[in-house]
Design a protein around this motif. Structure first.
Motif, PDB file in Angstrom:
ATOM      1  N   MET A   1     -69.325  40.958 -71.420  1.00 53.59           N
ATOM      2  CA  MET A   1     -69.049  39.543 -71.544  1.00 53.59           C
ATOM      3  C   MET A   1     -68.903  38.949 -70.151  1.00 53.59           C
ATOM      4  O   MET A   1     -68.401  39.573 -69.239  1.00 53.59           O
ATOM      5  N   ASP A   2     -69.344  37.728 -70.023  1.00 54.56           N
ATOM      6  CA  ASP A   2     -69.205  36.990 -68.780  1.00 54.56           C
ATOM      7  C   ASP A   2     -68.549  35.667 -69.136  1.00 54.56           C
ATOM      8  O   ASP A   2     -69.023  34.970 -70.034  1.00 54.56           O
ATOM      9  N   ALA A   3     -67.468  35.333 -68.495  1.00 55.50           N
ATOM     10  CA  ALA A   3     -66.764  34.088 -68.816  1.00 55.50           C
ATOM     11  C   ALA A   3     -66.290  33.418 -67.543  1.00 55.50           C
ATOM     12  O   ALA A   3     -66.007  34.079 -66.544  1.00 55.50           O
ATOM     13  N   ARG A   4     -66.235  32.099 -67.601  1.00 57.27           N
ATOM     14  CA  ARG A   4     -65.635  31.344 -66.509  1.00 57.27           C
ATOM     15  C   ARG A   4     -65.003  30.097 -67.102  1.00 57.27           C
ATOM     16  O   ARG A   4     -65.454  29.571 -68.120  1.00 57.27           O
ATOM     17  N   GLU A   5     -63.962  29.647 -66.453  1.00 60.84           N
ATOM     18  CA  GLU A   5     -63.278  28.439 -66.897  1.00 60.84           C
ATOM     19  C   GLU A   5     -64.094  27.222 -66.490  1.00 60.84           C
ATOM     20  O   GLU A   5     -64.636  27.159 -65.383  1.00 60.84           O
ATOM     21  N   VAL A   6     -64.204  26.277 -67.407  1.00 58.66           N
ATOM     22  CA  VAL A   6     -64.887  25.025 -67.096  1.00 58.66           C
ATOM     23  C   VAL A   6     -63.920  23.874 -67.346  1.00 58.66           C
ATOM     24  O   VAL A   6     -63.039  23.963 -68.197  1.00 58.66           O
ATOM     25  N   THR A   7     -64.077  22.842 -66.568  1.00 59.85           N
ATOM     26  CA  THR A   7     -63.258  21.649 -66.760  1.00 59.85           C
ATOM     27  C   THR A   7     -64.187  20.452 -66.873  1.00 59.85           C
ATOM     28  O   THR A   7     -65.340  20.499 -66.459  1.00 59.85           O
ATOM     29  N   GLY A   8     -63.657  19.398 -67.415  1.00 65.88           N
ATOM     30  CA  GLY A   8     -64.438  18.179 -67.535  1.00 65.88           C
ATOM     31  C   GLY A   8     -63.638  17.123 -68.260  1.00 65.88           C
ATOM     32  O   GLY A   8     -62.831  17.444 -69.125  1.00 65.88           O
ATOM     33  N   ASP A   9     -63.846  15.891 -67.893  1.00 67.29           N
ATOM     34  CA  ASP A   9     -63.082  14.835 -68.548  1.00 67.29           C
ATOM     35  C   ASP A   9     -63.958  13.686 -69.024  1.00 67.29           C
ATOM     36  O   ASP A   9     -63.463  12.693 -69.531  1.00 67.29           O
ATOM     37  N   ARG A  10     -65.262  13.832 -68.911  1.00 65.17           N
ATOM     38  CA  ARG A  10     -66.164  12.780 -69.388  1.00 65.17           C
ATOM     39  C   ARG A  10     -66.569  13.079 -70.826  1.00 65.17           C
ATOM     40  O   ARG A  10     -66.984  14.187 -71.147  1.00 65.17           O
ATOM     41  N   GLU A  11     -66.439  12.080 -71.677  1.00 65.98           N
ATOM     42  CA  GLU A  11     -66.827  12.203 -73.074  1.00 65.98           C
ATOM     43  C   GLU A  11     -67.689  11.004 -73.436  1.00 65.98           C
ATOM     44  O   GLU A  11     -67.443   9.902 -72.959  1.00 65.98           O
ATOM     45  N   PHE A  12     -68.684  11.242 -74.274  1.00 65.28           N
ATOM     46  CA  PHE A  12     -69.602  10.178 -74.664  1.00 65.28           C
ATOM     47  C   PHE A  12     -69.815  10.182 -76.169  1.00 65.28           C
ATOM     48  O   PHE A  12     -69.857  11.244 -76.789  1.00 65.28           O
ATOM     49  N   ALA A  13     -69.981   9.002 -76.719  1.00 60.45           N
ATOM     50  CA  ALA A  13     -70.471   8.819 -78.079  1.00 60.45           C
ATOM     51  C   ALA A  13     -71.827   8.141 -77.935  1.00 60.45           C
ATOM     52  O   ALA A  13     -71.952   7.121 -77.255  1.00 60.45           O
ATOM     53  N   ALA A  37     -74.148  19.408 -67.229  1.00 52.98           N
ATOM     54  CA  ALA A  37     -73.669  20.487 -68.086  1.00 52.98           C
ATOM     55  C   ALA A  37     -72.730  19.900 -69.128  1.00 52.98           C
ATOM     56  O   ALA A  37     -71.910  19.037 -68.824  1.00 52.98           O
ATOM     57  N   GLY A  38     -72.878  20.378 -70.354  1.00 49.65           N
ATOM     58  CA  GLY A  38     -72.008  19.882 -71.404  1.00 49.65           C
ATOM     59  C   GLY A  38     -72.278  20.560 -72.729  1.00 49.65           C
ATOM     60  O   GLY A  38     -73.188  21.382 -72.868  1.00 49.65           O
ATOM     61  N   TRP A  39     -71.453  20.192 -73.686  1.00 42.62           N
ATOM     62  CA  TRP A  39     -71.519  20.707 -75.046  1.00 42.62           C
ATOM     63  C   TRP A  39     -71.556  19.503 -75.956  1.00 42.62           C
ATOM     64  O   TRP A  39     -70.834  18.534 -75.736  1.00 42.62           O
ATOM     65  N   PHE A  40     -72.391  19.531 -76.995  1.00 43.18           N
ATOM     66  CA  PHE A  40     -72.458  18.381 -77.892  1.00 43.18           C
ATOM     67  C   PHE A  40     -72.496  18.797 -79.354  1.00 43.18           C
ATOM     68  O   PHE A  40     -72.830  19.936 -79.689  1.00 43.18           O
TER      69      PHE A  40
END
Length: 139
Positions: A1-13, A37-40
Motif C-alpha cells: 500500500m502507498d498512502a499520503r495525506e492530502v489537504t484541500g479546502d476548495r469545493e465546487f458544485a 487533483a480532486g475527488w468527485f
C-alpha cells in the motif's frame, strides 16, 4: 500500500450541460477552475454511454456501448494530471427504467442532465501505469 495525506479546502458544485460529453464537461470544469487533483461524485442521466471493463488476464479494457437513456445512479471519480492536463477517471452505476443496472469505467456518455460535487486537493496528483495490474493509477 502507498498512502499520503492530502489537504484541500476548495469545493465546487457543478451542473453539466445538456448534450455535452460527460467526461469532457468535467475536464473542462477542472481546467477552468485550475483543479489539478480532486475527488468527485455526480448523479444525473445520460442519453447513451460507453463503459469499459478491465480484463485482468489480458491487461486490456473491453468496451460495451449502451445506446439508450440511462439514469446515473452514481458516478465517482478522480481528477489528476496527465501530460500537465487535468484528466478524469470515472466509474458509474447506470440504471435502466426496469431498475436493471450496468456499471463500469465511464469512457463516454452524452449528458441529459448532471450535477457534480468536487473536492480538490492542494497537492497535484499524476497517473502512471502500475506494472502489477497494467492500469494508470496515482503515483
Amino acid at each position: 500500500m502507498d498512502a499520503r495525506e492530502v489537504t484541500g479546502d476548495r469545493e465546487f458544485a457543478v451542473r453539466l450541460d445538456y448534450g455535452a460529453e460527460w467526461i469532457d464537461e468535467i475536464e473542462s470544469f477542472a481546467a477552468a477552475a485550475d483543479v489539478e487533483a480532486g475527488w468527485f461524485h455526480a448523479t444525473g442521466a445520460v442519453e447513451d454511454a460507453e463503459l469499459a471493463y478491465y480484463d485482468q488476464d489480458d491487461f486490456a479494457h473491453e468496451t460495451v456501448t449502451y445506446d439508450e437513456p440511462l439514469e446515473v445512479a452514481s458516478c465517482t471519480g478522480t481528477i489528476a494530471l496527465d501530460d500537465d492536463e487535468p484528466t478524469v477517471a470515472a466509474h458509474v452505476v447506470l440504471s435502466r427504467p426496469s431498475g436493471q443496472s450496468v456499471a463500469g469505467a465511464l469512457e463516454r456518455a452524452t449528458v441529459f442532465d448532471g450535477e457534480l460535487y468536487c473536492r480538490t486537493f492542494d497537492d497535484y496528483l499524476t497517473r502512471d501505469v502500475d506494472p502489477a495490474g497494467g492500469r494508470a493509477l496515482w503515483e
